[in-house]
Motif scaffolding. Structure first.
Motif, short mmCIF file in Angstrom:
data_model
loop_
_atom_site.label_atom_id
_atom_site.label_comp_id
_atom_site.label_asym_id
_atom_site.label_seq_id
_atom_site.Cartn_x
_atom_site.Cartn_y
_atom_site.Cartn_z
N GLU A 30 0.82 -1.21 0.00
CA GLU A 30 0.00 0.00 0.00
C GLU A 30 0.85 1.25 0.00
OE1 GLU A 30 -4.23 -1.40 2.00
OE2 GLU A 30 -2.71 -0.47 3.30
N SER A 31 2.02 1.20 0.62
CA SER A 31 2.92 2.36 0.61
C SER A 31 3.48 2.62 -0.79
CB SER A 31 4.08 2.13 1.59
OG SER A 31 4.98 1.14 1.11
N ARG A 32 3.32 1.65 -1.68
CA ARG A 32 3.75 1.80 -3.07
C ARG A 32 2.56 2.02 -4.01
NH1 ARG A 32 7.13 -0.27 0.06
NH2 ARG A 32 9.37 -0.32 -0.36
N GLY A 33 1.43 2.38 -3.42
CA GLY A 33 0.28 2.79 -4.21
C GLY A 33 -0.59 1.67 -4.74
N ARG A 34 -0.43 0.45 -4.24
CA ARG A 34 -1.21 -0.66 -4.76
C ARG A 34 -2.47 -0.90 -3.93
NH1 ARG A 34 1.19 -3.80 -8.68
NH2 ARG A 34 -1.00 -4.37 -8.98
N GLU A 35 -3.54 -1.31 -4.60
CA GLU A 35 -4.72 -1.81 -3.91
C GLU A 35 -4.38 -3.21 -3.41
OE1 GLU A 35 -9.30 -3.40 -4.66
OE2 GLU A 35 -8.08 -2.71 -6.36
N VAL A 36 -4.68 -3.47 -2.14
CA VAL A 36 -4.36 -4.78 -1.55
C VAL A 36 -5.62 -5.40 -0.96
CG1 VAL A 36 -2.95 -6.02 0.14
CG2 VAL A 36 -2.02 -3.99 -1.01
N ILE A 37 -5.85 -6.65 -1.29
CA ILE A 37 -6.94 -7.42 -0.73
C ILE A 37 -6.34 -8.50 0.16
CG2 ILE A 37 -8.90 -8.93 -1.21
CD1 ILE A 37 -9.29 -6.03 -2.13
N VAL A 38 -6.71 -8.50 1.44
CA VAL A 38 -6.27 -9.53 2.37
C VAL A 38 -7.43 -10.48 2.60
CG1 VAL A 38 -5.51 -10.03 4.73
CG2 VAL A 38 -4.58 -8.06 3.50
N VAL A 93 -3.41 -9.52 -4.15
CA VAL A 93 -4.18 -10.39 -3.27
C VAL A 93 -3.23 -11.14 -2.36
CG1 VAL A 93 -5.80 -12.31 -3.12
CG2 VAL A 93 -6.04 -10.63 -4.95
N LEU A 94 -3.41 -10.98 -1.06
CA LEU A 94 -2.61 -11.68 -0.06
C LEU A 94 -3.50 -12.71 0.62
CD1 LEU A 94 -0.80 -8.61 1.59
CD2 LEU A 94 -0.06 -9.98 -0.38
N GLY A 95 -3.21 -13.99 0.40
CA GLY A 95 -4.05 -15.05 0.90
C GLY A 95 -3.43 -15.81 2.07
N ASP A 96 -4.17 -15.89 3.16
CA ASP A 96 -3.76 -16.68 4.32
C ASP A 96 -4.25 -18.10 4.09
OD1 ASP A 96 -3.35 -17.86 6.78
OD2 ASP A 96 -4.05 -16.14 7.94
N ARG A 97 -3.39 -18.94 3.54
CA ARG A 97 -3.62 -20.33 3.15
C ARG A 97 -4.27 -20.40 1.76
NH1 ARG A 97 -1.99 -23.58 6.96
NH2 ARG A 97 -2.25 -23.13 9.19
N TYR A 98 -3.89 -21.50 1.06
CA TYR A 98 -4.45 -21.77 -0.27
C TYR A 98 -4.22 -23.26 -0.55
CZ TYR A 98 -5.79 -20.69 -5.13
OH TYR A 98 -6.42 -20.64 -6.35
N ILE A 99 -3.96 -23.62 -1.78
CA ILE A 99 -3.89 -25.02 -2.17
C ILE A 99 -2.82 -25.79 -1.39
CG2 ILE A 99 -3.28 -26.58 -4.07
CD1 ILE A 99 -4.65 -24.62 -5.96
N ASP A 100 -1.69 -25.17 -1.12
CA ASP A 100 -0.62 -25.89 -0.41
C ASP A 100 -1.08 -26.41 0.94
OD1 ASP A 100 1.47 -25.53 -2.39
OD2 ASP A 100 1.47 -23.41 -1.81
N SER A 101 -1.98 -25.67 1.60
CA SER A 101 -2.50 -26.15 2.88
C SER A 101 -3.23 -27.48 2.72
CB SER A 101 -3.46 -25.11 3.49
OG SER A 101 -2.77 -24.06 4.10
N SER A 102 -4.05 -27.58 1.68
CA SER A 102 -4.78 -28.83 1.45
C SER A 102 -3.83 -29.98 1.11
CB SER A 102 -5.81 -28.65 0.33
OG SER A 102 -6.90 -27.88 0.79
N LEU A 103 -2.78 -29.68 0.34
CA LEU A 103 -1.81 -30.72 0.02
C LEU A 103 -1.13 -31.24 1.28
CD1 LEU A 103 -0.09 -29.18 -3.16
CD2 LEU A 103 -2.04 -30.75 -3.04
N ALA A 104 -0.79 -30.31 2.20
CA ALA A 104 -0.08 -30.70 3.41
C ALA A 104 -1.01 -31.36 4.44
CB ALA A 104 0.60 -29.48 4.03
N TYR A 105 -2.16 -30.76 4.68
CA TYR A 105 -3.05 -31.25 5.73
C TYR A 105 -3.88 -32.45 5.28
CZ TYR A 105 -2.08 -27.34 8.91
OH TYR A 105 -1.46 -26.46 9.76
N GLN A 106 -4.60 -32.30 4.17
CA GLN A 106 -5.46 -33.40 3.74
C GLN A 106 -4.71 -34.43 2.89
OE1 GLN A 106 -6.95 -30.01 3.62
NE2 GLN A 106 -7.53 -30.70 5.66
N GLY A 107 -3.86 -33.95 1.97
CA GLY A 107 -3.15 -34.87 1.10
C GLY A 107 -2.16 -35.74 1.83
N ALA A 108 -1.30 -35.12 2.65
CA ALA A 108 -0.23 -35.86 3.33
C ALA A 108 -0.64 -36.29 4.73
CB ALA A 108 1.03 -35.00 3.38
#
Length: 268
Positions: A30-38, A93-108
């Protein structure tokens, strides 16, 4: 040139500080002028909030396949209604968890098969993958000591379960070092963000193109041949201090078809 959307995700075990660091990264952009979605998974939408309640505090007899499908349903709706539209208009877009979470938790850790969960997630998201993922690596026992609230259904799993999660995260990082940057999350909030900031500066300010000039270029999904369909029988003990793999100057991209406030010192 109009700014392109940038999709960055944050992964790691419970207590690794993802939510806290996301706020610092938000301020940086945001300090660099970008719109950010968390946003976060599950819970980035009204539907996702209900799914989050079900998977974290719902019935104890929810089986592994049902759990995986609930996460996939949340992710499909999340991408369609929040992430893809934001990337279309050029937001970060800053995402707290995504596909890697499912691979680690459910997949493995749940032994459903990493390849199977990867295919399910790719279908649910229409092949949208982040261009950059920060993996905040932390020994599970350290994360457990940082917990201040009553543990949810996932947090109540055994230490062996959480070790399998960590092992798979690190395996994914080894397989995709250009996308997944491992950050040692044992240090202080400022020390951890210093590592993250260095990667941001390198990727978005120090490369051959600026953040507004980055072009679309697909990032491959995890190598199916490198993924095991079953959780490791005896996972090796993960390294206590992971090397930062952020030396690549690969530009940020929006990938695929289209592709919380700061609380306690240590958040999820």
């Amino acid at each position: 040139m109009a700014a392109r959307g940038v999709f960055i995700t944050f992964e790691g075990g419970d207590g690794s500080g993802k939510s806290t660091q996301i706020q610092s990264v938000r301020d940086w952009f945001e300090s660099r002028g970008r719109e950010v979605i968390v946003t976060r998974e599950p819970g980035g939408t009204e539907l996702g909030t209900e799914i989050r309640r079900l998977v974290q505090n719902g019935p104890e007899d929810v089986d592994a396949r049902t759990e995986a499908l609930l996460y996939a349903a949340d992710r499909a709706y999340h991408v369609a209604t929040v992430i893809a539209p934001a990337l279309e208009r050029g937001a970060v877009v800053l995402g707290d968890r995504y596909i890697d979470s499912s691979l680690a938790y459910q997949g493995a850790a749940r032994s459903l098969g990493v390849d199977e969960i990867a295919s399910l997630s790719a279908w649910a998201t229409r092949g949208l993958y982040p261009s950059l993922t920060f993996l905040l690596d932390l020994p599970p026992e350290v994360g457990a000591r940082r917990r201040t609230d009553a543990p949810d259904r996932m947090e109540r799993e055994s230490m062996d379960f959480h070790e399998r999660v960590r092992h798979e995260y690190l395996r994914l990082a080894d397989a995709e070092p250009d996308r997944i940057v491992v950050i040692d999350a044992v240090g202080t909030v400022d020390e951890v963000f210093s590592e993250i900031r260095g990667v941001l500066v390198e990727r978005f300010e120090g490369g051959s193109v600026t953040i507004d000039e980055a072009h679309d270029a697909p990032v491959p999904a995890p190598d199916a041949s490198a993924s095991s369909s079953e959780a490791p029988e005896a996972p090796e003990k993960p390294r206590e201090k992971s090397a930062n793999k952020g030396s690549s100057r690969k530009p940020a991209t929006m990938v695929g078809a289209l592709g919380e406030s700061q609380g306690a010192l240590w958040d999820e």
